[in-house]
Design a protein around this motif. Structure first.
Motif, PDB file in Angstrom:
ATOM      1  N   MET A   1     -25.665  36.635   1.224  1.00 14.14           N
ATOM      2  CA  MET A   1     -25.441  35.569   0.279  1.00 14.14           C
ATOM      3  C   MET A   1     -24.519  36.071  -0.832  1.00 14.14           C
ATOM      4  O   MET A   1     -24.717  37.138  -1.381  1.00 14.14           O
ATOM      5  N   PRO A   2     -23.515  35.246  -1.199  1.00  9.80           N
ATOM      6  CA  PRO A   2     -22.599  35.670  -2.253  1.00  9.80           C
ATOM      7  C   PRO A   2     -23.323  35.834  -3.588  1.00  9.80           C
ATOM      8  O   PRO A   2     -24.236  35.080  -3.899  1.00  9.80           O
ATOM      9  N   GLN A   3     -22.884  36.808  -4.360  1.00  8.52           N
ATOM     10  CA  GLN A   3     -23.462  37.059  -5.677  1.00  8.52           C
ATOM     11  C   GLN A   3     -22.698  36.238  -6.717  1.00  8.52           C
ATOM     12  O   GLN A   3     -21.502  36.436  -6.913  1.00  8.52           O
ATOM     13  N   LEU A   4     -23.378  35.307  -7.376  1.00  4.69           N
ATOM     14  CA  LEU A   4     -22.735  34.491  -8.396  1.00  4.69           C
ATOM     15  C   LEU A   4     -22.546  35.302  -9.681  1.00  4.69           C
ATOM     16  O   LEU A   4     -23.410  36.088 -10.050  1.00  4.69           O
ATOM     17  N   THR A   5     -21.432  35.067 -10.335  1.00  6.09           N
ATOM     18  CA  THR A   5     -21.208  35.711 -11.627  1.00  6.09           C
ATOM     19  C   THR A   5     -21.647  34.804 -12.775  1.00  6.09           C
ATOM     20  O   THR A   5     -21.786  35.260 -13.899  1.00  6.09           O
ATOM     21  N   LYS A   6     -21.846  33.516 -12.472  1.00 12.41           N
ATOM     22  CA  LYS A   6     -22.294  32.553 -13.468  1.00 12.41           C
ATOM     23  C   LYS A   6     -23.051  31.448 -12.746  1.00 12.41           C
ATOM     24  O   LYS A   6     -22.607  30.970 -11.705  1.00 12.41           O
ATOM     25  N   THR A   7     -24.174  31.048 -13.292  1.00 12.49           N
ATOM     26  CA  THR A   7     -24.951  29.973 -12.674  1.00 12.49           C
ATOM     27  C   THR A   7     -24.412  28.616 -13.122  1.00 12.49           C
ATOM     28  O   THR A   7     -23.681  28.518 -14.118  1.00 12.49           O
ATOM     29  N   ALA A   8     -24.825  27.573 -12.423  1.00 13.82           N
ATOM     30  CA  ALA A   8     -24.452  26.217 -12.816  1.00 13.82           C
ATOM     31  C   ALA A   8     -24.978  25.918 -14.220  1.00 13.82           C
ATOM     32  O   ALA A   8     -24.276  25.320 -15.040  1.00 13.82           O
ATOM     33  N   ALA A   9     -26.204  26.336 -14.502  1.00 17.34           N
ATOM     34  CA  ALA A   9     -26.787  26.112 -15.826  1.00 17.34           C
ATOM     35  C   ALA A   9     -25.973  26.808 -16.913  1.00 17.34           C
ATOM     36  O   ALA A   9     -25.785  26.255 -18.009  1.00 17.34           O
ATOM     37  N   GLN A  10     -25.466  27.996 -16.640  1.00 15.65           N
ATOM     38  CA  GLN A  10     -24.623  28.698 -17.613  1.00 15.65           C
ATOM     39  C   GLN A  10     -23.299  27.962 -17.825  1.00 15.65           C
ATOM     40  O   GLN A  10     -22.808  27.868 -18.947  1.00 15.65           O
ATOM     41  N   MET A  11     -22.745  27.444 -16.745  1.00 12.65           N
ATOM     42  CA  MET A  11     -21.495  26.689 -16.865  1.00 12.65           C
ATOM     43  C   MET A  11     -21.698  25.438 -17.714  1.00 12.65           C
ATOM     44  O   MET A  11     -20.861  25.100 -18.551  1.00 12.65           O
ATOM     45  N   VAL A  12     -22.826  24.755 -17.513  1.00 16.24           N
ATOM     46  CA  VAL A  12     -23.132  23.567 -18.309  1.00 16.24           C
ATOM     47  C   VAL A  12     -23.310  23.950 -19.774  1.00 16.24           C
ATOM     48  O   VAL A  12     -22.782  23.284 -20.673  1.00 16.24           O
ATOM     49  N   ALA A  13     -24.035  25.020 -20.032  1.00 18.25           N
ATOM     50  CA  ALA A  13     -24.241  25.475 -21.413  1.00 18.25           C
ATOM     51  C   ALA A  13     -22.914  25.817 -22.081  1.00 18.25           C
ATOM     52  O   ALA A  13     -22.680  25.461 -23.249  1.00 18.25           O
ATOM     53  N   ASP A  14     -22.033  26.499 -21.362  1.00 17.58           N
ATOM     54  CA  ASP A  14     -20.710  26.834 -21.901  1.00 17.58           C
ATOM     55  C   ASP A  14     -19.916  25.561 -22.213  1.00 17.58           C
ATOM     56  O   ASP A  14     -19.252  25.475 -23.247  1.00 17.58           O
ATOM     57  N   ALA A  15     -19.978  24.583 -21.305  1.00 21.44           N
ATOM     58  CA  ALA A  15     -19.263  23.315 -21.517  1.00 21.44           C
ATOM     59  C   ALA A  15     -19.815  22.603 -22.742  1.00 21.44           C
ATOM     60  O   ALA A  15     -19.051  22.153 -23.609  1.00 21.44           O
ATOM     61  N   ARG A  16     -21.131  22.518 -22.836  1.00 19.53           N
ATOM     62  CA  ARG A  16     -21.760  21.808 -23.958  1.00 19.53           C
ATOM     63  C   ARG A  16     -21.431  22.446 -25.304  1.00 19.53           C
ATOM     64  O   ARG A  16     -21.402  21.756 -26.319  1.00 19.53           O
TER      65      ARG A  16
END
Length: 130
Positions: A1-16
């Motif tokens: 399984m690929p190792q994510l460097t950022k989760t979806a939740a982190q991306m949302v937090a960064d956007a917000r």
């Protein structure tokens, strides 16, 4: 399984952290303003199942960058108006990412922080296609 460097939740937090967020109460108060365009990016099946904000524009998330870009063959004139745009999804995650992307393009917009679920919970007006 690929190792994510950022989760979806982190991306949302960064956007917000870098976009304008509108509360449900604020958007309910703004909904009848002709200078405000409410854009629903939920899937068409969500709109059919749960209803939608009266007068909202449906713009599927997968097409939004192309619909907003005046140089795109898919451009929609609704996005060429000098109006205030507020995007929403069901819970505020997809719309946060969308508005952050549009901001990167130079398109000014806000999003409904807690999404359509909160709109419905706070008795915002809803319509359906019977």
């Amino acid at each position: 399984m690929p190792q994510l460097t950022k989760t979806a939740a982190q991306m949302v937090a960064d956007a917000r952290a870098r976009i304008e967020e509108i509360s449900t109460e604020e958007l309910i108060a703004m909904a009848s303003d002709p200078e405000v365009v409410i854009v629903d990016i939920r899937d068409i099946r969500e709109r059919q199942r749960d209803g939608y904000i009266p007068g909202s524009v449906h713009a599927p998330r997968g097409m939004i960058e192309f619909w907003v870009d005046p140089d795109s063959p898919y451009h929609k004139e609704v996005f060429a108006q000098d109006k205030r745009y507020v995007f929403h999804c069901a819970s505020g995650w997809r719309s946060a990412l969308t508005v952050a992307t549009l901001q990167d393009m130079g398109f000014v917009a806000a999003h409904l922080r807690d999404g359509f679920k909160d709109w419905k919970a706070k008795d915002g007006p809803i319509t359906t296609d019977d």
